[in-house]
Design an enzyme around this catalytic site. Structure first.
Site: not given
Length: 665
Positions: A29, A118, A259, A408, A434, A470
């Site tokens: 790039h 990255g 790019h 989170e 989560f 959950h």
């Protein structure tokens, strides 16, 4: 061009090292390094405090290239300023197998790379963690630690959702020594940013409590002035740098063609003419290289001054600082855990492992002052805040507990930044389901090999009434699939203490502790000085005779397995129970131990309130699995476990049925 010839050529050294490396690799790039070279030149020649000869100097300024695809910008800077790990040969081998100059910056490949970047937005959140780390260590050691954290982000970083989580908590905490350069070039892979986004980024940052400044990203004097302004801000600062991607490429600059692909020989030759760079590939003219190396030497003078300040500290304070920087635990740590285990053996507490974790942390946080806890707005559920931990606030960083809010993903990435910063062991909590929100950063914890501890409570259908949204089902298997990641699922208070001990002693591997909401009986009845969880799996209950049945279980299901064994033994069926707190540590044991532990019982049963994946290592292809085969259900725990057939009776029936078949055959 608003810069002097010298300024232009200093920046062009970055541009052409990047162009040539990408061209030789036929991959990479070039656009970002070409577009941000002026920003980097100003930062590294006038502002950054660092020492290429002592790159781990604790009070160095941190520079994080969040837009990690532009890695040649960082590699060029490290080579030009004199970092030994990045030689011209390394740059010539950009993106080649075994080179330190990987396609994206990889922490640990070379000194000077502060974090792996990255995956867009991760570096920005890591930098927030580093900026918090600076404030925490400043509070503890005064102006011995007093530096800046600089970040370079692209449009992609700012579009990723993690960026909003990160900038909002940074603004809330008023991290005024955090400075973000936005490479505002209006181009992404698909084309103009307007194809997908029309956010007023300055307004967005301002709304989150940031100072914002706009500047021409190719005017080095203007860039210098706005950095000075940022240094006097009482808030974190976004510097919006208007740049041209692929600056200097006469036919491709300002387009997505620069790019992620080499410019091509024709365009490279044209760029050399436009930018008046006559040197052949990979050659930096001596005068320009000398100026770059001199900037590195000048920056190092601050390190020499810092050494004097450090050596003036009293002996004990120096020793404590050095211990923290070495990442050593206090010498009293193991003895304290052992004493606590003796107490647990005597008390036999019936508690949820989330409560057992809090009990262990009450001991740990007293002894290990470098632990920094937190939770994603679930403090009372995760049980991560102990009596030693005052809350960190924008006005006061003397505490040890971060209220991350419902963030989170950023929480996990910020913890990565705290761990990378040094002198800090971060842990924080959320519900196990989560972990899906945090997983990209958890993966990077493992990839980088850093000590970060994830406290994941409500680890199964045992949370009951909150229902299948959950109730984690596939999450244990998902986390166990991450290389270099320890997933602990303790069965009682003693195992929980042992798992915490192992997580804290694991310097190069992050850990997840999967903990219950429901109370569990103690399954470890006797004091054992050895840390049995360190084996990954161990025999908890021995068969009365040669085992006919072996039951493997983790966490809350170990107690169910123990109850089933009692019934089976009462029926004359010799049965053993294996507690399996950590798959990964079991795999590290000698083959002889693993074979002996698995044994040769004709019936092998695995029990876990999750999916099957991974348990075949214990029960083979013909073993029996009692667990989850679908999502959970909403209802009291007393109803949910029987509903899914995860009970002692189910284990007994399965064992008897299999034994009947075996005897028949």
């Amino acid at each position: 061009m608003k810069n002097s010839q010298k300024q232009n050529q200093m920046a062009n050294a970055i541009r052409f090292l990047s162009i040539d490396a990408v061209e030789r690799a036929n991959s990479g790039h070039p656009g970002l390094p070409m577009g941000t070279a002026d920003i980097a030149t100003v930062l590294y020649t006038r502002f950054i405090s660092h020492d290429p000869q002592k790159p781990d100097w604790p009070n160095r300024d941190r520079f994080v290239l969040s837009a990690g695809h532009g890695s040649m910008l960082l590699y060029s800077l490290l080579y030009l300023t004199g970092y030994e790990d990045i030689t011209l040969d390394q740059i010539k081998n950009f993106r080649q197998l075994g080179a330190r100059t990987a396609g994206h910056p990889e922490y640990g490949h070379a000194v000077g790379i502060e974090t792996t970047t990255g995956p867009l937005g991760q570096g920005l959140a890591n930098a927030v963690g580093m900026a918090i780390g600076e404030r925490l260590m400043n509070n503890r050691f005064g102006d011995l630690i007093n530096h800046y954290t600089y970040v370079l982000v692209g449009d992609g970083c700012l579009m990723e959702g993690i960026s909003q989580e990160a900038i909002s908590i940074a603004g809330h905490l008023k991290l005024n020594r955090l400075i973000v350069f936005w490479d505002d070039n209006n181009i992404s892979i698909d084309g103009k940013i307007g194809l997908a986004d029309s956010t007023d980024q300055c307004a967005r940052f301002s709304a989150c409590g940031w100072n914002t400044i706009e500047v021409d990203g190719h005017d080095q004097e203007a860039i210098s002035k706005v950095i000075e302004q940022a240094h006097h801000s009482d808030r974190p600062t976004l510097i919006a740098c208007k740049t041209t991607i692929g600056f200097g490429a006469p036919h491709k600059a300002g387009t997505n063609k620069t790019h992620g692909a080499p410019l091509g020989a024709e365009e490279v030759a044209a760029a050399r003419e436009v930018l008046q760079w006559s040197a052949p590939p990979f050659v930096v003219p001596a005068e320009i290289l000398d100026n770059w190396r001199l900037s590195g030497l000048n920056a190092a003078k601050k390190r020499v001054e810092w050494d004097r300040k450090f050596n003036a500290l009293d002996v004990d304070r120096r020793a404590e600082f050095e211990r923290l920087m070495r990442a050593d635990l206090p010498g009293t740590f193991d003895a304290a855990v052992d004493k606590y285990k003796k107490k647990l053996a005597a008390d036999q507490p019936r508690v949820a492992t989330r409560k057992a974790s809090e009990m262990a942390l009450e001991i740990i946080n007293q002894i290990v002052p470098e632990t920094i806890g937190g939770s994603a707005d679930l403090t009372g559920s995760n049980n991560t805040k102990t009596s030693q931990m005052a809350s960190i606030t924008p006005q006061d960083f003397s505490g040890r507990y971060i209220h991350y809010g419902i963030r989170e993903h950023a929480m996990a990435a910020i913890m990565n930044g705290l761990a990378l910063y040094g002198g800090i062991i971060p842990y924080s909590g959320t519900f196990l389901c989560f972990s899906d929100y945090a997983r990209p950063a958890m993966r990077l914890s493992s990839l980088m090999g850093i000590r970060v501890i994830y406290v994941m409570t409500h680890d199964s259908i045992g949370l009951g009434e909150d229902g299948p949204t959950h109730q984690p089902v596939e999450h244990l298997a998902s986390l166990r699939s991450i290389p270099n990641h320890l997933v602990f699922r303790p069965a009682d208070a003693t195992e929980t203490a042992e798992c915490w001990q192992l997580a804290l002693k694991s310097r190069k591997t992050p850990s997840t502790l999967a903990l219950t909401r429901q109370d569990l009986l103690s399954v470890r009845k006797e004091y054992e000085s050895a840390n049995l969880c360190a084996l990954g799996a161990y025999e908890l209950e021995t068969a009365s005779d040669e085992a006919m049945v072996t039951i493997f279980a983790s966490g809350s299901e170990v107690g169910i397995a123990v109850a089933a064994r009692k019934v089976l033994e009462g029926k004359g069926i010799a049965t053993r129970v294996i507690s399996v707190p950590c798959f990964e540590l079991f795999e590290e044991q000698p083959e002889s131990y693993r074979k002996a532990l698995i044994g040769s019982a004709s019936v092998k049963i695995a029990v876990e309130a999750g999916v099957f994946q991974g348990w075949d290592r214990f029960i083979g292809t013909d073993g029996m699995f009692i667990g989850m085969h679908d999502f959970g259900a909403s209802g009291p725990i007393e109803a949910v476990y029987p509903h899914f057939g995860i009970t002692p009776e189910a284990i007994v029936n399965a064992a008897e049925a299999r034994l009947t078949i075996t005897w028949t055959h």
